[in-house]
Design an enzyme around this catalytic site. Structure first.
Site, PDB file in Angstrom:
ATOM      1  NE  ARG A 111      -8.801  -1.035   4.582  1.00 17.69           N
ATOM      2  CZ  ARG A 111      -9.417   0.107   4.308  1.00 17.69           C
ATOM      3  NH1 ARG A 111      -9.749   0.936   5.275  1.00 17.69           N
ATOM      4  NH2 ARG A 111      -9.717   0.420   3.059  1.00 17.69           N
TER       5      ARG A 111
ATOM      6  CB  THR B 202      -0.934   0.038   1.237  1.00 17.31           C
ATOM      7  OG1 THR B 202      -1.802   1.157   1.126  1.00 17.31           O
ATOM      8  CG2 THR B 202      -0.136   0.163   2.529  1.00 17.31           C
TER       9      THR B 202
ATOM     10  CD  GLN C 184       1.965   5.764   7.300  1.00 15.29           C
ATOM     11  OE1 GLN C 184       2.712   5.581   6.350  1.00 15.29           O
ATOM     12  NE2 GLN C 184       2.127   5.191   8.478  1.00 15.29           N
ATOM     13  CG  HIS C 185      -5.070   7.750   6.229  1.00 18.16           C
ATOM     14  ND1 HIS C 185      -5.060   8.425   7.420  1.00 18.16           N
ATOM     15  CD2 HIS C 185      -4.899   8.682   5.259  1.00 18.16           C
ATOM     16  CE1 HIS C 185      -4.897   9.719   7.187  1.00 18.16           C
ATOM     17  NE2 HIS C 185      -4.790   9.904   5.890  1.00 18.16           N
TER      18      HIS C 185
ATOM     19  CG  ASP D  18      -8.988  -2.034  -5.144  1.00 20.22           C
ATOM     20  OD1 ASP D  18      -8.245  -1.042  -5.002  1.00 20.22           O
ATOM     21  OD2 ASP D  18      -9.889  -2.069  -6.003  1.00 20.22           O
TER      22      ASP D  18
END
Lengths: 191, 191
Positions: free
Chosen positions: A177, A7, A10-11, A67
């Protein structure tokens, strides 16, 4: 077990770390910021695989990628895989403002939406994927300071506030997530 | 027979007049520019009916309206009913540029799209509707000076140029609006 997470966001990396830690998964997450491959897929799964494969090819170690995006029912699932570049660029606020403007005439009962997160894991054993869904609806205006992306305009089912008004710990136990990572953690344990 | 066409879009009115005239329909089209109702529907049909009903209520005479747009397969049918306000405003070029930017990573084989036009007719006899579809794909850049809306970035099936590169007479014999109007003309004749 060491796992590379592909990725540039950073979040996302922070969320993933927090959620896996909360689940007590015995993994060490390494952020893999390689050259970003073109996300030319037509689905969340295709794009997650593109990123996970690239990370695996670069690191030679087990690598996963996600994703994710927001799917609005009255838009046939869009923004979907286009969520991050919905306004043509990657600015979260511009993306949100555009979605609100597009939906301006759509009444509350037809603003159903869901956050969707697909994670793909690629290692020597093959490729696996998991998907988490967080149902809710699109608010009529942005509210809240937590989270990122579309959080300030997404009201999760069962709540009367936006995802950005939830404390991170609350969001991280309900979110798309979180659901995907819970499945991923189970997968890793059972391997 | 006099028919009111509910539209604030001069381009559409011109196309409709040209197409119906070419089909030899024995109708006189009057443009009805009333106060535009909120297009709060979730489908082309719902929005066409909202507009046709409002025109019928205002004129007391047979009234029809169309709702149309471009549906991109990889976007689940979006922009769809949001085509006219895709960028948040009603500027054709801004809408087109946004769609091109959103699809920048999508390869040619996954850029399938269709223009869709639904027309609803409301009169004392009730409500009827017709739908025309014009299949094709989204170009990677705008081209052509004819037409309006998404014409410069839509390559119709069987052509290698955009709809905006076609002569209006050619477009008006293939287009989604032409297909819908052909059905509407048949309907009117058989009533």
């Amino acid at each position: 077990m060491q796992l590379y997470f592909a990725t540039g966001n950073q979040h996302k990396a922070q969320e993933v770390e927090a959620i896996l830690r909360a689940r007590g998964a015995d993994v060490e997450i390494l952020m893999h910021k390689g050259e970003e491959p073109v996300e030319s897929g037509s689905t969340f799964l295709e794009n997650a695989l593109i990123k996970a494969r690239a990370a695996f090819a670069a690191t030679g170690a087990p690598s996963f990628a996600d994703d994710s995006g927001i799917a609005v029912e009255v838009m046939g699932g869009a923004p979907g895989i286009f969520s991050a570049i919905w306004s043509g660029g990657r600015d979260d606020k511009t993306n949100r403002d555009l979605l609100l403007a597009q939906l301006i005439d759509i009444p509350e009962e037809n603003r159903a939406a869901a956050f969707v997160c697909t994670m793909a894991l690629v290692d020597d054993a093959g490729e696996v994927s998991v998907t988490g869904v967080w149902p809710g609806k699109i608010a009529t205006q942005a509210s809240g300071e937590h989270g990122f992306g579309y959080d300030p305009i997404f009201i999760p089912q069962g709540f009367s506030v936006t995802a950005a008004e939830l404390e991170p710990e609350v969001k991280n136990s309900f979110s798309h997530r979180a659901m995907a990572l819970q499945q991923l953690a189970s997968l890793l344990t059972s391997r």
